[in-house]
Design a protein around this motif. Structure first.
Motif, PDB file in Angstrom:
ATOM      1  N   UNK A 190       0.808  -1.218   0.000  1.00 20.80           N
ATOM      2  CA  UNK A 190       0.000   0.000   0.000  1.00 20.80           C
ATOM      3  C   UNK A 190       0.844   1.272   0.000  1.00 20.80           C
ATOM      4  N   UNK A 191       2.137   1.149  -0.184  1.00 22.38           N
ATOM      5  CA  UNK A 191       3.021   2.317  -0.178  1.00 22.38           C
ATOM      6  C   UNK A 191       2.707   3.226  -1.368  1.00 22.38           C
ATOM      7  N   UNK A 192       2.942   4.540  -1.222  1.00 25.49           N
ATOM      8  CA  UNK A 192       2.563   5.476  -2.281  1.00 25.49           C
ATOM      9  C   UNK A 192       3.158   5.172  -3.646  1.00 25.49           C
ATOM     10  N   UNK A 193       4.402   4.677  -3.699  1.00 24.69           N
ATOM     11  CA  UNK A 193       4.968   4.410  -5.019  1.00 24.69           C
ATOM     12  C   UNK A 193       4.203   3.312  -5.742  1.00 24.69           C
ATOM     13  N   UNK A 194       3.778   2.262  -5.025  1.00 25.22           N
ATOM     14  CA  UNK A 194       3.067   1.164  -5.674  1.00 25.22           C
ATOM     15  C   UNK A 194       1.648   1.586  -6.075  1.00 25.22           C
ATOM     16  N   UNK A 195       0.937   2.275  -5.201  1.00 28.19           N
ATOM     17  CA  UNK A 195      -0.419   2.688  -5.569  1.00 28.19           C
ATOM     18  C   UNK A 195      -0.392   3.710  -6.697  1.00 28.19           C
ATOM     19  N   UNK A 196       0.614   4.557  -6.732  1.00 30.34           N
ATOM     20  CA  UNK A 196       0.777   5.500  -7.844  1.00 30.34           C
ATOM     21  C   UNK A 196       1.003   4.747  -9.148  1.00 30.34           C
ATOM     22  N   UNK A 197       1.921   3.778  -9.128  1.00 32.11           N
ATOM     23  CA  UNK A 197       2.271   3.032 -10.334  1.00 32.11           C
ATOM     24  C   UNK A 197       1.086   2.220 -10.866  1.00 32.11           C
ATOM     25  N   UNK A 219       1.399  -8.210 -19.579  1.00 29.33           N
ATOM     26  CA  UNK A 219       1.555  -7.678 -18.229  1.00 29.33           C
ATOM     27  C   UNK A 219       2.611  -6.572 -18.201  1.00 29.33           C
ATOM     28  N   UNK A 220       3.732  -6.801 -18.870  1.00 33.53           N
ATOM     29  CA  UNK A 220       4.784  -5.784 -18.898  1.00 33.53           C
ATOM     30  C   UNK A 220       4.286  -4.513 -19.582  1.00 33.53           C
ATOM     31  N   UNK A 221       3.547  -4.678 -20.673  1.00 36.50           N
ATOM     32  CA  UNK A 221       3.016  -3.507 -21.379  1.00 36.50           C
ATOM     33  C   UNK A 221       2.018  -2.753 -20.501  1.00 36.50           C
ATOM     34  N   UNK A 222       1.188  -3.496 -19.760  1.00 34.09           N
ATOM     35  CA  UNK A 222       0.215  -2.850 -18.882  1.00 34.09           C
ATOM     36  C   UNK A 222       0.901  -2.091 -17.756  1.00 34.09           C
ATOM     37  N   UNK A 223       1.929  -2.696 -17.163  1.00 33.47           N
ATOM     38  CA  UNK A 223       2.657  -2.021 -16.082  1.00 33.47           C
ATOM     39  C   UNK A 223       3.298  -0.736 -16.587  1.00 33.47           C
ATOM     40  N   UNK A 224       3.930  -0.814 -17.750  1.00 35.01           N
ATOM     41  CA  UNK A 224       4.582   0.373 -18.292  1.00 35.01           C
ATOM     42  C   UNK A 224       3.541   1.455 -18.619  1.00 35.01           C
ATOM     43  N   UNK A 284       3.239   5.353 -17.144  1.00 29.70           N
ATOM     44  CA  UNK A 284       3.214   6.533 -18.008  1.00 29.70           C
ATOM     45  C   UNK A 284       1.935   7.333 -17.809  1.00 29.70           C
ATOM     46  N   UNK A 285       0.809   6.640 -17.617  1.00 29.39           N
ATOM     47  CA  UNK A 285      -0.450   7.343 -17.372  1.00 29.39           C
ATOM     48  C   UNK A 285      -0.425   8.082 -16.038  1.00 29.39           C
ATOM     49  N   UNK A 286       0.228   7.481 -15.027  1.00 25.91           N
ATOM     50  CA  UNK A 286       0.336   8.157 -13.726  1.00 25.91           C
ATOM     51  C   UNK A 286       1.156   9.433 -13.846  1.00 25.91           C
ATOM     52  N   UNK A 287       2.218   9.384 -14.628  1.00 22.76           N
ATOM     53  CA  UNK A 287       3.020  10.596 -14.837  1.00 22.76           C
ATOM     54  C   UNK A 287       2.241  11.648 -15.625  1.00 22.76           C
ATOM     55  N   UNK A 288       1.479  11.195 -16.629  1.00 21.10           N
ATOM     56  CA  UNK A 288       0.745  12.143 -17.463  1.00 21.10           C
ATOM     57  C   UNK A 288      -0.339  12.871 -16.668  1.00 21.10           C
ATOM     58  N   UNK A 306      10.802   9.882  -5.313  1.00 26.40           N
ATOM     59  CA  UNK A 306      12.074   9.192  -5.126  1.00 26.40           C
ATOM     60  C   UNK A 306      12.079   7.804  -5.749  1.00 26.40           C
ATOM     61  N   UNK A 307      10.975   7.086  -5.622  1.00 29.47           N
ATOM     62  CA  UNK A 307      10.963   5.675  -5.982  1.00 29.47           C
ATOM     63  C   UNK A 307      10.332   5.360  -7.332  1.00 29.47           C
ATOM     64  N   UNK A 308       9.667   6.325  -7.954  1.00 32.24           N
ATOM     65  CA  UNK A 308       9.092   6.106  -9.284  1.00 32.24           C
ATOM     66  C   UNK A 308       9.875   6.967 -10.260  1.00 32.24           C
ATOM     67  N   UNK A 309      10.617   6.334 -11.145  1.00 34.83           N
ATOM     68  CA  UNK A 309      11.555   7.047 -12.006  1.00 34.83           C
ATOM     69  C   UNK A 309      11.759   6.289 -13.318  1.00 34.83           C
ATOM     70  N   UNK A 310      12.780   6.637 -14.044  1.00 30.00           N
ATOM     71  CA  UNK A 310      13.011   6.030 -15.368  1.00 30.00           C
ATOM     72  C   UNK A 310      13.117   4.511 -15.297  1.00 30.00           C
ATOM     73  N   UNK A 311      13.634   3.974 -14.192  1.00 30.32           N
ATOM     74  CA  UNK A 311      13.786   2.526 -14.074  1.00 30.32           C
ATOM     75  C   UNK A 311      12.452   1.832 -13.825  1.00 30.32           C
ATOM     76  N   UNK A 312      11.463   2.575 -13.352  1.00 28.63           N
ATOM     77  CA  UNK A 312      10.126   2.012 -13.187  1.00 28.63           C
ATOM     78  C   UNK A 312       9.493   1.779 -14.550  1.00 28.63           C
ATOM     79  N   UNK A 313       9.717   2.698 -15.469  1.00 33.74           N
ATOM     80  CA  UNK A 313       9.170   2.551 -16.822  1.00 33.74           C
ATOM     81  C   UNK A 313       9.904   1.474 -17.611  1.00 33.74           C
TER      82      UNK A 313
END
Length: 290
Positions: free
Chosen positions: A18-25, A207-212, A216-220, A247-254
């Motif tokens: 439930x951490x913010x980075x996961x719910x954001x992603x 699944x990988x396409x959906x995660x990515x 991207x939608x969260x950033x937009x 801090x935790x959602x960045x280029x490596x998350x995408x």
């Protein structure tokens, strides 16, 4: 969706924190806003629990510590996106007294199957050749109070504790991520997204396409995820939640990319050399081809 491409109405069972980075992603995907994404049924669990779920093969898709991969990669594949790596975001060792000598001291850690623990042990191998005293496992939200109250001498902390430890009157003795970056030049590997190989290559790629796409939608549209983030982090100040995400959602998350894969291989290779994890097969991290 199945490996043959036939429609399958069963949602895939996914567990993340439930951490913010996961719910954001995962907000857009979890709420059906990612076009053509496989449907998912979400369970919230802290990462020490999801690590155990992965070892028991209990879910289709999981957010886990990179540290647990050597035990689960026969059954699960590492997705090339959706996880957590970065720079300047590593675990911290906290104490009540600045500059405390950890030799013979008791250190609380959130899990012995966590990436934070591997980074701690690799740091200790470099700077504390005589080792620490006793290592005890506590839920991560109990670690700072335990250090503050003198029940342990030091604590290894993760997540938003980077931003709040001073509120407990604690001092940062060492930054595990800073040590890792200085000695390797690589980003800090923290959390991975894995999915069962038995789902088949087509579903794994979906699944990988959906995660990515969800990232991207969260950033937009960051505002779209705020209700989901706040609903599962009500104890956090919204500004701290925003810092956590930043801090935790960045280029490596995408996309893990070359540096991301190198960081994961480097961590697990070094940890295996120290006898902390089993050695990986050469192709263990490879994503299945279509």
């Amino acid at each position: 969706m199945t490996a043959t491409g036939d429609a399958d109405p069963r949602p895939l069972h996914i567990a993340y924190s439930p951490c913010p980075n996961d719910t954001f992603v995962f907000d857009a995907w979890a709420h059906g806003r990612v076009p053509d994404a496989p449907p998912i049924d979400v369970t919230f669990a802290d990462i020490d629990l999801t690590n155990g779920m992965a070892e028991r093969g209990e879910f289709d898709v999981l957010k886990v510590s990179y540290a647990v991969l050597p035990w689960v990669l026969d059954e699960y594949a590492l997705l090339p996106c959706g996880g957590a790596l970065g720079r300047g975001c590593g675990p911290l060792v906290l104490t009540r007294e600045p500059g405390l000598d950890l030799r013979g001291r008791t250190v609380a850690v959130p899990s012995e199957r966590s990436t934070a623990y591997l980074l701690f042990r690799l740091w200790a191998a470099d700077v504390l050749p005589e080792g620490v005293g006793e290592v005890v496992v506590l839920p991560f939200h109990e670690i700072m109070p335990a250090v503050r109250d003198g029940r342990v001498d030091a604590g290894l902390v993760i997540h938003e504790a980077r931003f709040t430890f001073r509120d407990y009157g604690l001092h940062c003795l060492a930054d595990m991520g800073e040590h890792w970056e200085r000695t390797t030049g690589l980003p800090i590997p923290l959390g991975a997204i894995i999915a069962k190989r038995s789902l088949g290559a087509e579903t794994l790629h979906a699944l990988a396409a959906a995660a990515r796409s969800s990232v991207l939608m969260a950033w937009d549209d960051p505002e779209a995820s705020r209700p989901y983030v706040r609903a599962h982090a009500q104890e956090l100040d919204p500004a701290v939640a925003d810092q956590h995400i930043g801090l935790y959602v960045n280029e490596f998350t995408a996309a893990l990319g070359e540096d991301g894969y190198a960081a994961v291989r480097g961590l697990l290779t070094r940890a295996a050399a120290e006898g902390l994890v089993p050695a990986l097969r050469p192709d263990a991290l490879a994503f299945p081809a279509l």
